[in-house]
Design an enzyme around this catalytic site. Structure first.
Site, short mmCIF file in Angstrom:
data_model
loop_
_atom_site.label_atom_id
_atom_site.label_comp_id
_atom_site.label_asym_id
_atom_site.label_seq_id
_atom_site.Cartn_x
_atom_site.Cartn_y
_atom_site.Cartn_z
N SER A 62 22.58 -53.16 114.21
CA SER A 62 21.57 -54.23 114.27
C SER A 62 21.62 -54.95 112.93
O SER A 62 22.05 -54.38 111.92
CB SER A 62 20.18 -53.63 114.46
OG SER A 62 19.18 -54.60 114.16
N TYR A 77 13.70 -47.50 111.80
CA TYR A 77 14.66 -48.15 112.71
C TYR A 77 15.79 -48.79 111.89
O TYR A 77 16.97 -48.58 112.18
CB TYR A 77 13.95 -49.19 113.57
CG TYR A 77 14.91 -49.94 114.49
CD1 TYR A 77 15.69 -49.25 115.42
CD2 TYR A 77 15.05 -51.31 114.40
CE1 TYR A 77 16.59 -49.93 116.25
CE2 TYR A 77 15.94 -52.00 115.23
CZ TYR A 77 16.71 -51.30 116.14
OH TYR A 77 17.59 -51.96 116.95
P1 NAP Z 1 17.02 -51.86 126.32
O1 NAP Z 1 17.20 -52.89 127.36
O2 NAP Z 1 15.67 -51.23 126.14
O3 NAP Z 1 18.13 -50.75 126.55
C1 NAP Z 1 18.09 -49.49 125.94
C2 NAP Z 1 19.00 -48.58 126.74
O4 NAP Z 1 18.99 -47.29 126.11
C3 NAP Z 1 18.52 -48.40 128.15
O5 NAP Z 1 19.62 -48.37 129.02
C4 NAP Z 1 17.82 -47.04 128.14
O6 NAP Z 1 17.97 -46.44 129.42
C5 NAP Z 1 18.67 -46.33 127.09
N1 NAP Z 1 17.93 -45.21 126.50
C6 NAP Z 1 16.75 -45.27 125.84
N2 NAP Z 1 16.35 -44.03 125.50
C7 NAP Z 1 17.33 -43.18 125.97
C8 NAP Z 1 17.49 -41.79 125.95
N3 NAP Z 1 16.58 -40.97 125.38
N4 NAP Z 1 18.59 -41.25 126.53
C9 NAP Z 1 19.51 -42.04 127.13
N5 NAP Z 1 19.41 -43.38 127.17
C10 NAP Z 1 18.33 -43.94 126.59
O7 NAP Z 1 17.38 -52.46 124.89
P2 NAP Z 1 18.73 -53.14 124.31
O8 NAP Z 1 18.28 -54.27 123.49
O9 NAP Z 1 19.71 -53.36 125.37
O10 NAP Z 1 19.20 -51.98 123.32
C11 NAP Z 1 20.53 -51.53 123.26
C12 NAP Z 1 20.91 -51.29 121.80
O11 NAP Z 1 20.89 -52.54 121.11
C13 NAP Z 1 19.98 -50.36 121.03
O12 NAP Z 1 20.76 -49.48 120.25
C14 NAP Z 1 19.20 -51.31 120.12
O13 NAP Z 1 18.78 -50.67 118.94
C15 NAP Z 1 20.26 -52.36 119.85
N6 NAP Z 1 19.75 -53.65 119.39
C16 NAP Z 1 18.91 -54.38 120.17
C17 NAP Z 1 18.43 -55.59 119.69
C18 NAP Z 1 17.49 -56.43 120.49
O14 NAP Z 1 16.90 -57.37 119.91
N7 NAP Z 1 17.32 -56.19 121.78
C19 NAP Z 1 18.83 -56.06 118.43
C20 NAP Z 1 19.69 -55.29 117.67
C21 NAP Z 1 20.15 -54.10 118.16
P3 NAP Z 1 16.96 -45.41 130.12
O15 NAP Z 1 15.58 -45.86 129.81
O16 NAP Z 1 17.36 -45.51 131.56
O17 NAP Z 1 17.31 -44.08 129.53
#
Ligand code: NAP
Length: 267
Positions: A143, A156
């Site tokens: 991130s 985070y």
């Molecule tokens: P998201 O839509 O909330 O996706 C998160 C994913 O992680 C979901 O598929 C969730 O699936 C899974 N997950 C959460 N807890 C888990 C657990 N205990 N075991 C297994 N799977 C788990 O959010 P996203 O934005 O796509 O996030 C993906 C990555 O991008 C993360 O690492 C986040 O830190 C990073 N990121 C996001 C942003 C942003 O602004 N969105 C910015 C920078 C970085 P289940 O709930 O089905 O388990």
């Protein structure tokens, strides 16, 4: 031996929504078979069915809570034993927006277990086989808070700084072993991440927020271009290179026998 016609299988964590689900879509369209990992079986099944119908690729789903040791071990075993897995996308992660002192320390620990411990264990499980086969790709979703922890919750940011440092180190150690590594540093991306973190993306200034489709397409273009660190929104890559140069310029003076003169101590 490298198979130039079949890209093999990509294992994607956190594939049930957001960024991980878009990686699944794009990699299936690039000809990868998939192993999709997350907790929500229903969502994984729906995605797997759609991608199989639309691309004809084989899509396996594995439900696992990567915050739970036994489940992480199951995925580690899969990565160690399935030589068809050529790509690991370490994407599963959670965030928080509350300041450090307003955050529950147990929640912070759970975040570290998912964002740091599970990602590390899965990387350790995947890399030796890739090195042995002389090919493989590790994509770690970090991130922008890895380099700007002041923007969101500090734990985070620290967890993502770990991901960045680990990827940097993997790049250093695996450079001549045929294994590609990439750290992706997204800025705000429109996913459920923000709802889970306690601040819906709709409440953010909209010119900060990228769609998950654009984010992943840019990150994959960065991978194709050989980038090790990809900041999808950064207009000029020279700015990142200047940041790296400033960092590496410190190296000769980071460890010396004498304290710096400005402290007025030592011989
Ligand atoms: P998201 O839509 O909330 O996706 C998160 C994913 O992680 C979901 O598929 C969730 O699936 C899974 N997950 C959460 N807890 C888990 C657990 N205990 N075991 C297994 N799977 C788990 O959010 P996203 O934005 O796509 O996030 C993906 C990555 O991008 C993360 O690492 C986040 O830190 C990073 N990121 C996001 C942003 C942003 O602004 N969105 C910015 C920078 C970085 P289940 O709930 O089905 O388990």
């Amino acid at each position: 031996m490298t198979n130039t016609t079949q890209p093999g299988t990509a294992l994607i964590t956190g594939a049930s929504s957001g960024i991980g689900a878009i990686y699944a879509d794009r990699l299936a369209r690039r000809g990868y078979d998939l192993v999709l990992v997350a907790r929500n079986r229903e969502r994984l099944e729906t995605l797997a069915q759609r991608l199989t119908d639309e691309t004809g690729r084989s899509v396996e789903i594995v439900t696992a809570d990567l915050g739970a040791e036994a489940d992480v071990h199951r995925i580690e075993t899969l990565l160690r034993t399935d030589a068809s897995i050529t790509t690991l996308v370490n994407n599963a992660g959670v965030g928080a927006v509350a300041p450090l002192l307003a955050s529950d320390v147990d929640k912070m620990q759970s975040m570290i277990e998912l964002n740091v411990v599970a990602l590390t264990r899965l990387t350790y499980a995947a890399v030796p086989g890739m090195v042995e086969r002389g090919t493989g790709t590790i994509i770690n979703i970090a991130s922008v808070v890895a380099i700007s922890p002041e923007l969101l919750n500090g734990v985070y940011g620290a967890s993502k700084a770990f991901v960045l440092a680990l990827t940097r180190s993997l790049k250093h150690e695996l450079a001549d072993k045929g294994v590609r590594v990439q750290a992706v540093l997204p800025g705000a991306t429109r996913t459920e991440f923000w709802d889970v973190a306690g601040q819906p993306a709709d409440n953010l200034p909209q010119d900060w927020v990228m769609s998950a489709d654009d984010m992943v397409d840019a990150a994959l273009a960065g991978l194709d271009q050989g980038e090790v660190f990809t900041v999808p929104s950064l207009p000029d890559v020279a700015d990142w290179n200047a940041y790296e140069s400033a960092r590496t310029a410190l190296f000769p003076n980071l460890s010396r026998s004498a304290p710096a003169a400005r402290f007025g101590v030592g011989a």
